[in-house]
Design an enzyme around this catalytic site. Structure first.
Site, short mmCIF file in Angstrom:
data_model
loop_
_atom_site.label_atom_id
_atom_site.label_comp_id
_atom_site.label_asym_id
_atom_site.label_seq_id
_atom_site.Cartn_x
_atom_site.Cartn_y
_atom_site.Cartn_z
N TYR A 1 7.35 18.80 6.43
CA TYR A 1 6.46 18.27 4.92
C TYR A 1 7.25 18.29 3.92
O TYR A 1 7.16 16.95 3.09
CB TYR A 1 5.31 18.50 5.09
CG TYR A 1 4.50 18.45 3.42
CD1 TYR A 1 3.06 18.28 4.60
CD2 TYR A 1 4.42 19.16 2.71
CE1 TYR A 1 2.22 17.35 3.51
CE2 TYR A 1 3.44 18.21 2.04
CZ TYR A 1 2.18 17.84 2.16
OH TYR A 1 1.51 17.06 1.05
N ALA B 1 11.16 -6.10 -5.17
CA ALA B 1 11.81 -5.91 -4.02
C ALA B 1 12.74 -7.77 -2.37
O ALA B 1 12.89 -6.70 -1.99
CB ALA B 1 10.08 -7.29 -3.79
N ASP C 1 10.58 -5.29 -10.52
CA ASP C 1 10.07 -5.53 -9.27
C ASP C 1 11.27 -5.72 -7.94
O ASP C 1 11.40 -7.10 -8.21
CB ASP C 1 8.61 -6.41 -9.76
CG ASP C 1 7.99 -6.71 -8.68
OD1 ASP C 1 8.59 -6.00 -7.20
OD2 ASP C 1 7.13 -6.91 -7.94
N LYS D 1 10.36 -6.15 2.35
CA LYS D 1 11.00 -6.98 2.11
C LYS D 1 12.66 -7.22 1.99
O LYS D 1 13.54 -7.06 3.53
CB LYS D 1 10.81 -7.43 0.50
CG LYS D 1 9.33 -8.74 0.34
CD LYS D 1 8.31 -7.94 0.28
CE LYS D 1 7.79 -8.34 0.21
NZ LYS D 1 6.40 -7.24 0.06
N ASP E 1 0.92 -11.12 -7.45
CA ASP E 1 -0.87 -10.70 -7.16
C ASP E 1 -1.00 -9.48 -7.71
O ASP E 1 -1.85 -9.12 -8.18
CB ASP E 1 -1.05 -11.67 -6.11
CG ASP E 1 -1.37 -11.07 -5.28
OD1 ASP E 1 0.03 -10.38 -4.95
OD2 ASP E 1 -1.37 -10.98 -4.27
N1 F0G Z 1 5.61 -7.51 -5.71
C1 F0G Z 1 6.36 -8.48 -5.24
C2 F0G Z 1 6.83 -9.42 -5.72
C3 F0G Z 1 6.10 -8.40 -4.12
O1 F0G Z 1 6.14 -10.05 -3.61
C4 F0G Z 1 5.12 -7.95 -3.64
C5 F0G Z 1 4.22 -8.77 -2.11
C6 F0G Z 1 4.81 -7.09 -3.97
C7 F0G Z 1 5.47 -6.45 -5.47
C8 F0G Z 1 3.96 -5.56 -3.22
O2 F0G Z 1 4.15 -5.28 -2.66
O3 F0G Z 1 3.12 -6.25 -0.63
O4 F0G Z 1 4.62 -3.64 -0.47
O5 F0G Z 1 2.12 -3.51 -1.06
N2 F0G Z 1 4.93 -9.37 -1.52
C9 F0G Z 1 4.27 -10.53 -0.01
C10 F0G Z 1 4.31 -11.13 -0.01
C11 F0G Z 1 2.70 -9.04 -0.51
O6 F0G Z 1 3.64 -11.94 1.14
O7 F0G Z 1 5.00 -11.69 -0.59
P1 F0G Z 1 3.63 -4.01 -0.99
#
Ligand code: F0G
Length: 459
Positions: A72, A217, A215, A258, A125
């Site tokens: 944990y 990803a 951000d 990603k 989004d």
């Molecule tokens: N930021 C970006 C640029 C993203 O593309 C996504 C998710 C997120 C944040 C949120 O991350 O899904 O792990 O909670 N994109 C996916 C898509 C869902 O299909 O582009 P998450």
């Protein structure tokens, strides 16, 4: 003869997928209320809904799973991940979260208040959702070139510095807690942000006392494009570029699904201990104790390994070349798409594909449904449905671009699948003049409606 390009990996395990026929697909999509998120995965042949969490883990990642420490508190897996994040990004402090939007939730809880303004380059989004949920406002400062899909510009994810400075000047009364740079910019088409632009945003934000949040990803894909397109970086390694990129930011949110090539996971990276401490309280409330935050030990291990594999040049070249392979087949057939092609996906320009369809009938959604009917290929609408309603007027927001995104999962499909996808879309393109009506909404959620929206054919 020059040796051709070939993948930097071979396949050790496979998963069967099933073809279907048009009659089956017509029945299934009707039952799904014309929302591709409602389809069962067995009803899809090539699934390009997302590149998020859909990649194939490597043998090394799977072996790391066996070494996971499920304690944990203070698990060795936590320290393995902490070291990997510090090594790759330079962030000394981090919090694990169960995915990217959870990282947004935790960080924004610590930083954003009602009435705040959050500029950035086309916020994703969920990012926008988390800003608006706090009654704050996301302001898009992406360069105008991004919204002309025919224009060749190497960094269509860039922030327009003048637009950004205007936001800083015009909102002096408001609090601007952060500017968010999404690398690569998913919403504008998986488009990269240049190092020069990152530097400029960072300098300007410093001048106005605003924090820079990434951000991240798809940070590694962004670094690949910097190497390929920004001459000063041609001879740097991906990891050197990544370290420099992150050096201009104060914190990052990460969807590890990603570029860290895991099926689930996320994190927040911080430069300062103070912000880390503030966010830790929310992490414990929403995600879990600070040394696991919604992730299993085994998943943290696989993520640590994935960060190294995702920043390997040969891997990135394989991945981005596959996206380009699909893009080129479509372009050669005249299918309109965002150009240059993105890092993780091809974004088909639905307005140019179906120029006579009224925007009130959801052009990109109509095209996404047609592609599914044609070949069992699932893409996703990035258009009016996803843009949602204005939080104040509740009117539909019509974005500059109506796109169907074909997102390519990492290390998952072969180039034969890409050829199948291209043929399916080209068939739709050839019969596009017969697509005369779109869809109307019969049911929708108050926020992030695209996931559950129900549609009906316009009569
Ligand atoms: N930021 C970006 C640029 C993203 O593309 C996504 C998710 C997120 C944040 C949120 O991350 O899904 O792990 O909670 N994109 C996916 C898509 C869902 O299909 O582009 P998450």
């Amino acid at each position: 003869m020059q040796l051709p390009f070939a993948e930097s990996y071979k396949i050790k395990m496979v998963e069967s997928i099933h073809r279907s026929n048009r009659n089956e697909r017509e029945k299934w999509i009707k039952e799904a209320r014309y929302n591709l998120f409602n389809l069962r995965s067995e009803q899809v042949f090539v699934d390009l809904l997302t590149d998020s969490g859909t990649g194939a883990m490597s043998d090394r990642q799977w072996s790391e799973m066996m070494l996971g420490d499920e304690s944990y508190a203070g698990a060795s897996s936590y320290y393995k991940l902490k070291n990997a994040i510090a090594d790759i990004t330079g962030f000394e402090f981090f919090l694990p979260t169960h995915q990217g939007r959870a990282a947004e939730n935790v960080l924004f809880s610590a930083m954003i208040k009602e009435g705040d303004i959050v500029p950035g380059n086309s916020h994703f989004d969920t990012t926008k959702g988390h800003i608006e949920f706090r009654k704050a406002i996301a302001v898009d400062c992406t360069i105008d070139e991004a919204f002309d899909t025919t224009l060749d510009h190497p960094f269509k994810g860039n922030i327009d510095i003048e637009k950004l400075e205007n936001v800083f000047i015009n909102n002096s009364g408001h609090k601007i807690p952060m500017v968010i740079i999404t690398i690569t910019c998913n919403t504008s088409g998986g488009q990269p942000v240049s190092m020069q632009n990152i530097q400029q945003v960072s300098q300007l934000s410093q001048k106005y006392g605003v924090k820079v949040i990434f951000d991240g990803a798809r940070f590694a894909e962004n670094a690949y494009f910097i190497k390929k397109r920004e001459p000063a970086y041609a001879d740097k390694t991906i990891r050197e570029i990544v370290r420099e990129m992150f050096s201009y930011s104060d914190a990052m949110t990460m969807s590890s699904k990603k570029d860290a090539i895991v099926n689930m996971g996320g994190f927040i990276g911080f430069r300062e201990e103070e912000l880390f401490n503030k966010a830790s309280v929310f992490n414990i409330m929403f995600e879990g104790f600070i040394t696991y935050g919604g992730m299993s030990g085994r998943d943290m291990n696989a993520l640590a390994q994935g960060l190294y594999e995702g920043t390997d040049f040969d891997y990135l070249e394989t991945r981005i070349s596959q996206v380009e392979y699909l893009g080129k087949m479509l372009k050669d057939a005249g299918v309109p798409a965002q150009f240059p092609f993105g890092g993780h996906a091809i974004f088909v320009d639905a307005k140019r594909f179906l120029p006579d369809l009224p925007k009130e009938q959801y052009i990109a959604q109509t095209l996404a449904v047609e592609l599914y009917l044609e070949g069992g290929v699932r893409g996703v609408e990035i258009g009016t449905i996803m843009a949602d309603r204005d939080p104040i007027t509740r009117e539909n927001r019509y974005p500059n671009l109506e796109m169907v995104r074909l997102a390519i999962p990492r290390r998952t499909y072969t180039n034969n699948h890409m050829e199948y996808v291209a043929a399916s879309l080209i068939n739709v393109f050839e019969r596009r003049s017969g697509i005369k009506t779109g869809y109307c909404i019969v049911k929708e959620a108050p926020i992030l409606r695209h996931f559950t929206v129900e549609l009906e054919k316009v009569k």
